[in-house]
Design an enzyme around this catalytic site. Structure first.
Site, PDB file in Angstrom:
ATOM      1  N   GLU A  33      52.297   6.540  57.312  1.00 57.32           N
ATOM      2  CA  GLU A  33      51.444   6.599  56.120  1.00 57.32           C
ATOM      3  C   GLU A  33      52.107   5.934  54.910  1.00 57.32           C
ATOM      4  OE1 GLU A  33      48.350   7.386  55.626  1.00 57.32           O
ATOM      5  OE2 GLU A  33      48.090   7.796  57.746  1.00 57.32           O
ATOM      6  N   THR A  39      49.783  -2.168  52.546  1.00 59.65           N
ATOM      7  CA  THR A  39      50.325  -3.078  53.554  1.00 59.65           C
ATOM      8  C   THR A  39      49.271  -3.308  54.628  1.00 59.65           C
ATOM      9  OG1 THR A  39      52.485  -2.063  53.218  1.00 59.65           O
ATOM     10  CG2 THR A  39      52.251  -3.392  55.186  1.00 59.65           C
ATOM     11  N   GLY A  77      57.973  -4.716  49.964  1.00 59.87           N
ATOM     12  CA  GLY A  77      57.671  -4.557  48.541  1.00 59.87           C
ATOM     13  C   GLY A  77      57.600  -3.089  48.149  1.00 59.87           C
ATOM     14  N   TYR A 116      46.529  12.574  49.104  1.00 58.90           N
ATOM     15  CA  TYR A 116      45.987  11.856  50.253  1.00 58.90           C
ATOM     16  C   TYR A 116      46.951  11.928  51.448  1.00 58.90           C
ATOM     17  CZ  TYR A 116      45.742   8.103  53.482  1.00 58.90           C
ATOM     18  OH  TYR A 116      45.778   7.419  54.663  1.00 58.90           O
ATOM     19  N   ASP A 134      40.870   8.587  50.198  1.00 56.31           N
ATOM     20  CA  ASP A 134      41.533   7.361  49.749  1.00 56.31           C
ATOM     21  C   ASP A 134      40.459   6.366  49.323  1.00 56.31           C
ATOM     22  OD1 ASP A 134      40.442   6.503  52.139  1.00 56.31           O
ATOM     23  OD2 ASP A 134      42.246   5.456  52.813  1.00 56.31           O
ATOM     24  N   CYS A 198      24.839  -0.834  60.714  1.00 55.34           N
ATOM     25  CA  CYS A 198      25.683   0.332  60.406  1.00 55.34           C
ATOM     26  C   CYS A 198      25.085   1.628  60.954  1.00 55.34           C
ATOM     27  CB  CYS A 198      25.831   0.431  58.884  1.00 55.34           C
ATOM     28  SG  CYS A 198      26.671   1.915  58.343  1.00 55.34           S
TER      29      CYS A 198
HETATM   30  S1  SF4 Z   1      24.745   0.963  55.255  1.00 61.57           S
HETATM   31 FE1  SF4 Z   1      26.209  -0.484  54.367  1.00 61.57          FE
HETATM   32  S2  SF4 Z   1      26.893   0.462  52.469  1.00 61.57           S
HETATM   33 FE2  SF4 Z   1      25.920   2.055  53.669  1.00 61.57          FE
HETATM   34  S3  SF4 Z   1      27.597   2.998  54.795  1.00 61.57           S
HETATM   35 FE3  SF4 Z   1      26.773   1.415  56.103  1.00 61.57          FE
HETATM   36  S4  SF4 Z   1      28.014  -0.414  55.712  1.00 61.57           S
HETATM   37 FE4  SF4 Z   1      28.378   1.055  54.020  1.00 61.57          FE
END
Ligand code: SF4
Length: 345
Positions: A33, A39, A77, A116, A134, A198
């Site tokens: 972590e 990084t 770094g 976190y 995070d 998504c």
């Molecule tokens: S629909 Fe788009 S903005 Fe919403 S959680 Fe999925 S990738 Fe993220």
């Protein structure tokens, strides 16, 4: 939809095979972590493997000269992180006889460990129910739940912390935390995430409101007024309607399509609920044929987000101040650059 279960199912199917995944050694998790902060995974992996090889236990890290630790860290770094690792390892040896602490407050008290990192170690190593928050988590939660409270304000921090704790899968907090971080980093990316495929596309409020690019919000930014324009590109045969901007506002005297200005971007359902939509199309049966992409237009103190809705009507519209014109003649009118861009495309 169950947010946590959906996320974990995605993670199970898509997780990357990383050397610190699926382990329960808190010391190794801690090293990973700290090394991975700021990084890239590709770069950090080699350092992680070198550290656990050279210092497989906290006592070996604690007893090594600081110079040796810094040499191994070279190239990463942020050298204060290496110094904190070394100091914390010494503390683990003196306070906990070389065994990594087990409780969240004890982990949090280690030098260089914030909320976190403590939540990550407590959940990954001990399956304790602490939610990580995070940058990836802020971004994902602000978008899915449409939260515009600035993430760098006290109010925002509390709000996101509470939401994260609420969503946390209490049976599998470690897996859930890894899943949410991985999803935020790899899928709900800062720029141009692929919202169409998504897993949260059906519930994501930012997607519905076309505010993905606006979230999360940070308070300490220069104040620029944001405006949301819904342009109605209405077609009847080869005709359309425009009107002249007359208000003391931007683009005074220029022509534009009939405009509905809203507080945030609108989906089609919300657009049709607007009073202007109803008065404009009363007695007609408008059909939305196409919704453009979001056009972003920057002015000195305003940022405009515009969508052009292409709408067909079956008869002419008579509205005060509107001007009917042939679509092919649109280029003859003085229009703002934003409209020009749309017409060019
Ligand atoms: S629909 Fe788009 S903005 Fe919403 S959680 Fe999925 S990738 Fe993220």
């Amino acid at each position: 939809m169950n947010f946590s279960k959906t996320l974990i199912a995605w993670y199970d199917a898509n997780k990357r095979d990383l050397p610190w995944r699926g382990i329960s050694n808190p010391y190794h998790i801690w090293l990973s972590e700290i090394i991975m902060q700021q990084t890239r995974v590709e770069q950090g992996t080699a350092y992680y493997l070198a550290f656990i090889k050279k210092f497989p236990k906290p006592s070996l890290l604690a007893n090594a000269p600081l110079d040796e630790v810094l040499k191994l860290w070279q190239g990463l770094g942020y050298y204060s992180r290496a110094r904190n690792l070394h100091a914390a390892a010494k503390f683990i040896v003196s306070e906990y006889k070389g065994s990594f602490p087990k409780s969240y407050p004890e982990i949090l008290s280690l030098k260089g460990v914030g909320e976190y990192t403590a939540a990550a170690i407590a959940s990954f190593a001990y399956n304790q129910p602490y939610a990580v928050v995070d940058g990836n988590v802020y971004r994902l939660l602000s978008r899915v739940f449409g939260i515009s409270t600035p993430i760098d304000s006290n109010k925002g921090k509390t709000e996101f912390r509470e939401l994260a704790a609420l969503l946390l899968d209490k049976k599998e907090p470690g897996t859930y935390n890894q899943a949410i971080m991985e999803f935020g980093a790899r899928y709900c990316k800062p720029r141009n995430p692929d919202c169409t495929t998504c897993i949260f596309s059906d519930i994501c409020l930012a997607k519905e409101r076309k505010e993905v690019h606006l979230l999360p919000v940070k308070a300490n930014k220069t104040k620029v007024r944001e405006r949301f324009f819904q342009y109605l590109v209405i077609r009847y045969k080869d005709q359309t309607w425009i009107r002249k901007r007359t208000k003391k506002d931007i683009w005074e005297g220029l022509y534009e399509f009939p405009l509905i200005e809203s507080q945030h971007m609108l989906g089609e359902t919300d657009l049709k609920k607007q009073a202007e939509w109803k008065s404009c199309f009363s007695g007609l049966k408008p059909i939305v044929k196409k919704e453009s992409r979001v056009y972003k237009h920057l002015l000195s103190h305003q940022r405009i987000f515009a969508v052009f809705w292409e709408i067909e009507v079956a008869k002419e519209i008579k509205a005060k101040g509107w001007k009917k014109t042939k679509i092919s003649k649109l280029q003859d009118f003085a229009v703002p650059r934003l409209i020009d861009l749309y017409l060019e495309q």
